[in-house]
Design a protein around this motif. Structure first.
Motif, PDB file in Angstrom:
ATOM      1  N   UNK A  74       0.838  -1.212   0.000  1.00 16.63           N
ATOM      2  CA  UNK A  74       0.000   0.000   0.000  1.00 16.63           C
ATOM      3  C   UNK A  74       0.870   1.259   0.000  1.00 16.63           C
ATOM      4  N   UNK A  75       1.946   1.258   0.800  1.00 13.99           N
ATOM      5  CA  UNK A  75       2.839   2.426   0.831  1.00 13.99           C
ATOM      6  C   UNK A  75       3.476   2.642  -0.546  1.00 13.99           C
ATOM      7  N   UNK A  76       3.887   1.541  -1.166  1.00 18.25           N
ATOM      8  CA  UNK A  76       4.511   1.667  -2.491  1.00 18.25           C
ATOM      9  C   UNK A  76       3.513   2.260  -3.490  1.00 18.25           C
ATOM     10  N   UNK A  77       2.303   1.697  -3.535  1.00 18.90           N
ATOM     11  CA  UNK A  77       1.311   2.132  -4.529  1.00 18.90           C
ATOM     12  C   UNK A  77       0.902   3.584  -4.293  1.00 18.90           C
ATOM     13  N   UNK A  78       0.606   3.933  -3.041  1.00 22.69           N
ATOM     14  CA  UNK A  78       0.151   5.298  -2.767  1.00 22.69           C
ATOM     15  C   UNK A  78       1.295   6.303  -2.888  1.00 22.69           C
ATOM     16  N   UNK A  79       2.499   5.906  -2.480  1.00 24.56           N
ATOM     17  CA  UNK A  79       3.663   6.784  -2.643  1.00 24.56           C
ATOM     18  C   UNK A  79       3.871   7.133  -4.108  1.00 24.56           C
ATOM     19  N   UNK A  80       3.662   6.149  -4.981  1.00 24.76           N
ATOM     20  CA  UNK A  80       3.815   6.404  -6.419  1.00 24.76           C
ATOM     21  C   UNK A  80       2.795   7.409  -6.924  1.00 24.76           C
ATOM     22  N   UNK A  81       1.581   7.381  -6.362  1.00 24.77           N
ATOM     23  CA  UNK A  81       0.590   8.353  -6.820  1.00 24.77           C
ATOM     24  C   UNK A  81       1.015   9.774  -6.452  1.00 24.77           C
ATOM     25  N   UNK A  82       1.883   9.917  -5.444  1.00 21.81           N
ATOM     26  CA  UNK A  82       2.399  11.243  -5.081  1.00 21.81           C
ATOM     27  C   UNK A  82       3.717  11.551  -5.787  1.00 21.81           C
ATOM     28  N   UNK A  83       4.127  10.668  -6.679  1.00 22.97           N
ATOM     29  CA  UNK A  83       5.346  10.910  -7.437  1.00 22.97           C
ATOM     30  C   UNK A  83       6.625  10.668  -6.657  1.00 22.97           C
ATOM     31  N   UNK A  84       6.530   9.889  -5.592  1.00 23.68           N
ATOM     32  CA  UNK A  84       7.712   9.631  -4.763  1.00 23.68           C
ATOM     33  C   UNK A  84       8.371   8.317  -5.152  1.00 23.68           C
ATOM     34  N   UNK A  85       9.682   8.258  -4.972  1.00 28.42           N
ATOM     35  CA  UNK A  85      10.384   6.987  -5.100  1.00 28.42           C
ATOM     36  C   UNK A  85      10.308   6.260  -3.771  1.00 28.42           C
ATOM     37  N   UNK A  86      10.234   4.946  -3.833  1.00 33.21           N
ATOM     38  CA  UNK A  86      10.112   4.173  -2.601  1.00 33.21           C
ATOM     39  C   UNK A  86      11.388   3.371  -2.371  1.00 33.21           C
ATOM     40  N   UNK A  87      11.897   3.485  -1.153  1.00 32.58           N
ATOM     41  CA  UNK A  87      13.048   2.700  -0.718  1.00 32.58           C
ATOM     42  C   UNK A  87      12.548   1.725   0.338  1.00 32.58           C
ATOM     43  N   UNK A  88      12.883   0.455   0.202  1.00 36.63           N
ATOM     44  CA  UNK A  88      12.588  -0.490   1.276  1.00 36.63           C
ATOM     45  C   UNK A  88      13.855  -0.681   2.085  1.00 36.63           C
ATOM     46  N   UNK A  89      13.774  -0.468   3.401  1.00 39.10           N
ATOM     47  CA  UNK A  89      14.945  -0.737   4.249  1.00 39.10           C
ATOM     48  C   UNK A  89      14.711  -2.028   5.008  1.00 39.10           C
ATOM     49  N   UNK A  90      15.795  -2.684   5.421  1.00 38.17           N
ATOM     50  CA  UNK A  90      15.656  -3.953   6.138  1.00 38.17           C
ATOM     51  C   UNK A  90      15.422  -5.142   5.228  1.00 38.17           C
ATOM     52  N   UNK A  91      15.935  -5.080   3.997  1.00 40.10           N
ATOM     53  CA  UNK A  91      15.826  -6.213   3.073  1.00 40.10           C
ATOM     54  C   UNK A  91      16.904  -7.234   3.445  1.00 40.10           C
ATOM     55  N   UNK A  92      16.480  -8.344   4.003  1.00 38.24           N
ATOM     56  CA  UNK A  92      17.451  -9.290   4.560  1.00 38.24           C
ATOM     57  C   UNK A  92      17.673 -10.517   3.693  1.00 38.24           C
ATOM     58  N   UNK A  93      16.835 -10.730   2.677  1.00 37.21           N
ATOM     59  CA  UNK A  93      17.052 -11.911   1.820  1.00 37.21           C
ATOM     60  C   UNK A  93      16.633 -11.626   0.378  1.00 37.21           C
ATOM     61  N   UNK A  94      17.109 -12.499  -0.499  1.00 34.17           N
ATOM     62  CA  UNK A  94      16.858 -12.319  -1.930  1.00 34.17           C
ATOM     63  C   UNK A  94      15.377 -12.432  -2.265  1.00 34.17           C
ATOM     64  N   UNK A  95      14.656 -13.358  -1.607  1.00 38.04           N
ATOM     65  CA  UNK A  95      13.228 -13.546  -1.915  1.00 38.04           C
ATOM     66  C   UNK A  95      12.463 -12.249  -1.665  1.00 38.04           C
ATOM     67  N   UNK A  96      12.763 -11.574  -0.555  1.00 40.67           N
ATOM     68  CA  UNK A  96      12.108 -10.293  -0.248  1.00 40.67           C
ATOM     69  C   UNK A  96      12.481  -9.245  -1.293  1.00 40.67           C
ATOM     70  N   UNK A  97      13.745  -9.215  -1.673  1.00 34.43           N
ATOM     71  CA  UNK A  97      14.193  -8.253  -2.690  1.00 34.43           C
ATOM     72  C   UNK A  97      13.419  -8.446  -3.988  1.00 34.43           C
ATOM     73  N   UNK A  98      13.196  -9.706  -4.376  1.00 42.19           N
ATOM     74  CA  UNK A  98      12.490  -9.976  -5.640  1.00 42.19           C
ATOM     75  C   UNK A  98      11.027  -9.572  -5.564  1.00 42.19           C
TER      76      UNK A  98
END
Ligand code: C2E
Ligand code: MG
Ligand code: MG
Ligand code: MG
Length: 303
Positions: free
Chosen positions: A235-259
């Motif tokens: 939801x944060x990613x989708x709504x952030x995009x509607x405001x023209x923001x780039x989204x950074x995910x912090x705390x990515x601990x494994x490849x599956x989450x990154x994908x």
């Protein structure tokens, strides 16, 4: 076994409270000397593009190693620095160090062998992010201080990114709005840190001219196992995009989450899967060896 009376309990608690107060006083006393004694340093954690694992930037994270207390995590000493006002001196030291480090990275060139061209180090193209505390945001001189720092170090404003938490924005929204507008006018990048943990609504964020939202690691870390965390993150990613923001995910601990984050169109990733925060020399080695492989399942060894 003696029955604990209310009075004994009260005594026990007051001893415990007293021990805590003494420990806190000791830490405060040591922290007062930490700057001049050279006990503070910065580690740097990379931020990568979700598509292609390009190194985009690094976040400067403060470290304190005290000869008396050992190494203290920022979550413990930064609140003390904030309460005592020491954060102003410490915060401007951090900004200065980060800019000087960025300038040094510009000078790192790679010699690709005899006769070959000299190419810049991958860190020379990265931006640098610095966390700002509430007291720094409230200081009237913040913008002129940063302007002077950029001029002094020769760092271009658009390579500096400032991270402000959601709660800092909300605490004094009117002052924050003016500070952020003035920083933006300098050309500095702005991001909202720990997003999702405070009370602001995305609609409210329209007031601020910011570039990025950093989804708090508490949602990202377990998102594959926890459907509520996954729902909040997407939801944060989708709504952030509607405001023209780039989204950074912090705390990515494994490849599956990154994908999964990449499939959700999250643009940028940061976390232990790629690298822990590292001292500058170790990050320089990491950037050469690991950055291109990080999205291909190759685990990066922990520091
Ligand atoms: P932050 O700005 O949200 O920084 C990210 C924190 O998450 C860092 O903790 C980082 O080491 C940690 N982290 C990164 N990737 C992962 C991961 O995959 N898993 C887990 N479990 N953790 C991860 P750190 O370095 O302990 O810093 C904690 C907080 O202290 C920072 O949170 C920031 O709010 C504050 N801080 C650090 N340096 C400074 C500074 O120079 N100034 C100010 N004002 N605050 C700072
Ligand atoms: Mg941060
Ligand atoms: Mg933070
Ligand atoms: Mg954060």
């Amino acid at each position: 076994e003696a029955k604990t009376t209310g009075r004994d309990r009260a005594l026990f608690y007051s001893m415990e409270t007293n021990q805590r107060a003494v420990a806190r006083q000791t830490m405060e006393l040591q922290l007062r000397r930490a700057l001049e004694r050279n006990e503070l340093s910065l580690h740097y954690q990379p931020r990568l593009s979700a598509q292609g694992a390009q190194l985009l930037g690094v976040e400067a994270l403060l470290r304190w190693t005290s000869p008396v207390l050992g190494s203290i995590p920022p979550g413990e000493f930064i609140p003390i620095a904030e309460e005592t006002g020491m954060i102003r001196a410490i915060g401007s030291w951090v900004l200065q160090q980060a800019c000087e480090q960025w300038v040094r990275w510009q000078q790192l060139a790679l010699d690709t062998g005899p006769g070959d061209a000299v190419v810049p180090h991958p860190l020379a193209r990265a931006s640098i992010s610095v966390n700002l505390s509430a007291a720094q945001m409230a200081a009237p001189s913040l913008v002129t201080d940063i302007e002077a720092l950029l001029a002094r170090t020769g760092m271009p404003a658009h390579r500096l990114e400032l991270e402000i938490t959601e709660s800092q924005l909300m605490e004094n929204a009117h002052a924050a709005e003016q500070q952020l507008a003035a920083l933006k006018a300098l050309g500095v990048q702005l991001s909202i840190d720990d997003f999702g943990t405070g009370y602001s609504s995305l609609a409210y964020l329209k007031r601020f001219d910011i570039d990025r939202l950093k989804v708090d690691k508490s949602f990202v870390r377990d998102m594959l196992a926890n459907p509520a965390d996954m729902a909040i993150t997407s939801a944060i990613i989708a709504l952030g995009h509607t405001l023209g923001l780039k989204i950074v995910a912090e705390g990515v601990e494994d490849l599956a989450t990154a994908k999964v984050l990449s499939a959700l169109d999250c643009e940028e990733l940061q976390g232990y899967h790629f690298s822990r925060p590292l001292p500058a020399p170790a990050l320089e080695v990491w950037a050469l060896q690991h950055a291109p492989q990080a999205m291909q399942g190759r685990e990066v060894a922990a520091a």
